[in-house]
Design an enzyme around this catalytic site. Structure first.
Site, PDB file in Angstrom:
ATOM      1  N   TYR A 189       0.737  -1.342  -0.059  1.00  0.00           N
ATOM      2  CA  TYR A 189      -0.105  -0.292   0.080  1.00  0.00           C
ATOM      3  C   TYR A 189       0.846   1.379  -0.086  1.00  0.00           C
ATOM      4  O   TYR A 189       0.803   2.190  -0.821  1.00  0.00           O
ATOM      5  CB  TYR A 189      -1.000  -0.012   1.320  1.00  0.00           C
ATOM      6  CG  TYR A 189      -1.860   1.122   1.248  1.00  0.00           C
ATOM      7  CD1 TYR A 189      -3.138   0.970   0.581  1.00  0.00           C
ATOM      8  CD2 TYR A 189      -1.714   2.223   2.115  1.00  0.00           C
ATOM      9  CE1 TYR A 189      -4.003   1.840   0.634  1.00  0.00           C
ATOM     10  CE2 TYR A 189      -2.585   3.174   2.148  1.00  0.00           C
ATOM     11  CZ  TYR A 189      -3.755   3.096   1.526  1.00  0.00           C
ATOM     12  OH  TYR A 189      -4.737   4.154   1.603  1.00  0.00           O
ATOM     13  N   LYS A 233       1.111   3.877  -3.188  1.00  0.00           N
ATOM     14  CA  LYS A 233       0.543   5.413  -2.834  1.00  0.00           C
ATOM     15  C   LYS A 233       1.884   6.148  -3.231  1.00  0.00           C
ATOM     16  O   LYS A 233       1.388   7.382  -3.521  1.00  0.00           O
ATOM     17  CB  LYS A 233       0.108   5.694  -1.431  1.00  0.00           C
ATOM     18  CG  LYS A 233      -1.279   4.886  -1.016  1.00  0.00           C
ATOM     19  CD  LYS A 233      -2.216   5.651  -2.123  1.00  0.00           C
ATOM     20  CE  LYS A 233      -3.649   4.973  -1.523  1.00  0.00           C
ATOM     21  NZ  LYS A 233      -4.760   5.238  -2.554  1.00  0.00           N
TER      22      LYS A 233
END
Ligand code: NAD
Length: 260
Positions: free
Chosen positions: A155, A159
């Protein structure tokens, strides 16, 4: 009404933050293409928007599937003959320490966030450039576009990657009047966050309450969650910003968790 005459498309809009942004765009006068992997959820959100006097079209769209993205973007563009704003929002989370992380889980998270943002960007830019009206690309980053937390390597990596894509779009899009900005929320209580509270509690050997207090909100200035309304208001402001002066930026909305 800050988005009158605008045509917007939001991904991952069947719930959570994407739904809140779709509803806020519609309240400001935009026609909204509400898209989600779950087509029924997307249709339900668009129906709710229409019931409140707004204009919306609900569509199933898997952001990791080239043909699915192409067909949904084409459908929304055809509806009003233009596309002014895209919010690449769809996302998933996966909690695991790096040494135990399956390659398949790594790939899945990157596919939804990064491949998905790329596919939606390409489909949107082709239409914005051809129409010659410019446009706004918005990306859902996170405080995890700026810093890392344990157990969230895919993640955090995805991102950070989306932040790079946003800047690349700002550079290339400028010649066509397309600007691009990244929204970086702190923790918002959506299903994505609710799911990880018990998972983190188990991995870290602490209670769920401690995950909320000592992990999620520890570095905020007031121990408060960011709200759906906070994020939606920022998205409207960025979509409606009247010039290309604001491009290639990331705006953190996190109760001071991350200060830049
Ligand atoms: P959520 O789980 O409530 O909603 C995510 C939506 O994305 C769901 O409706 C889901 O069906 C959809 N989706 C998943 N895979 C998809 C795919 N392949 N194609 C299309 N749609 C797909 O989560 P949320 O909290 O609303 O998250 C929305 C975005 O905000 C994500 O990018 C997330 O990383 C980001 N974000 C969330 C928080 C938070 O605290 N909730 C904080 C920072 C950033």
């Amino acid at each position: 009404m800050r988005l009158q005459q605008h045509v917007a498309l939001v991904t991952g809009a069947g719930g959570g933050i994407g739904r809140a942004i779709s509803e806020a765009f519609a309240r400001e006068g935009a026609f909204v293409g509400v898209t989600d992997l779950d087509g029924d959820a997307a249709e339900e959100v668009s129906e709710a928007i229409r019931n409140h006097g707004g204009a919306a079209l609900g569509l199933g769209m898997d952001v990791t599937d080239e043909a699915s993205v192409e067909s949904a973007v084409e459908r929304v563009h055809r509806e009003r003959g233009r596309l002014d704003c895209v919010m690449a929002n769809a996302g998933i989370q996966h909690i695991d320490p790096l040494e135990q992380l399956d390659f398949a889980d790594w790939r899945k998270v990157l596919a939804v966030h990064l491949d998905g943002a790329f596919l939606v960007t390409r489909a949107a830019l082709q239409r914005m450039y051809a129409d010659g009206r410019g446009g706004v690309m918005l990306y859902m980053g996170s405080v995890h576009s700026k810093e890392a937390s344990p157990l969230k390597a895919p993640y955090v990596s995805a991102k950070h990657g989306v932040a790079g894509l946003c800047r690349a779009v700002a550079k290339e899009g400028a010649a066509h009047g397309v600007r691009s900005n990244l929204i970086c929320p702190g923790f918002v209580r959506t299903p994505l966050v609710e799911q990880q509270i018990p998972q983190q509690a188990q991995e870290l050997g602490i209670s769920e309450e401690e995950v909320v207090r000592n992990v999620m909100l520890r570095n905020t200035v007031d121990q408060e969650f960011t709200t759906l309304e906070d994020v939606a208001e920022l998205a409207v402001g960025l979509a409606a910003f009247p010039s290309n002066a604001l491009t290639g930026q990331s705006v953190v909305v996190s109760h001071g968790w991350h200060m830049q």
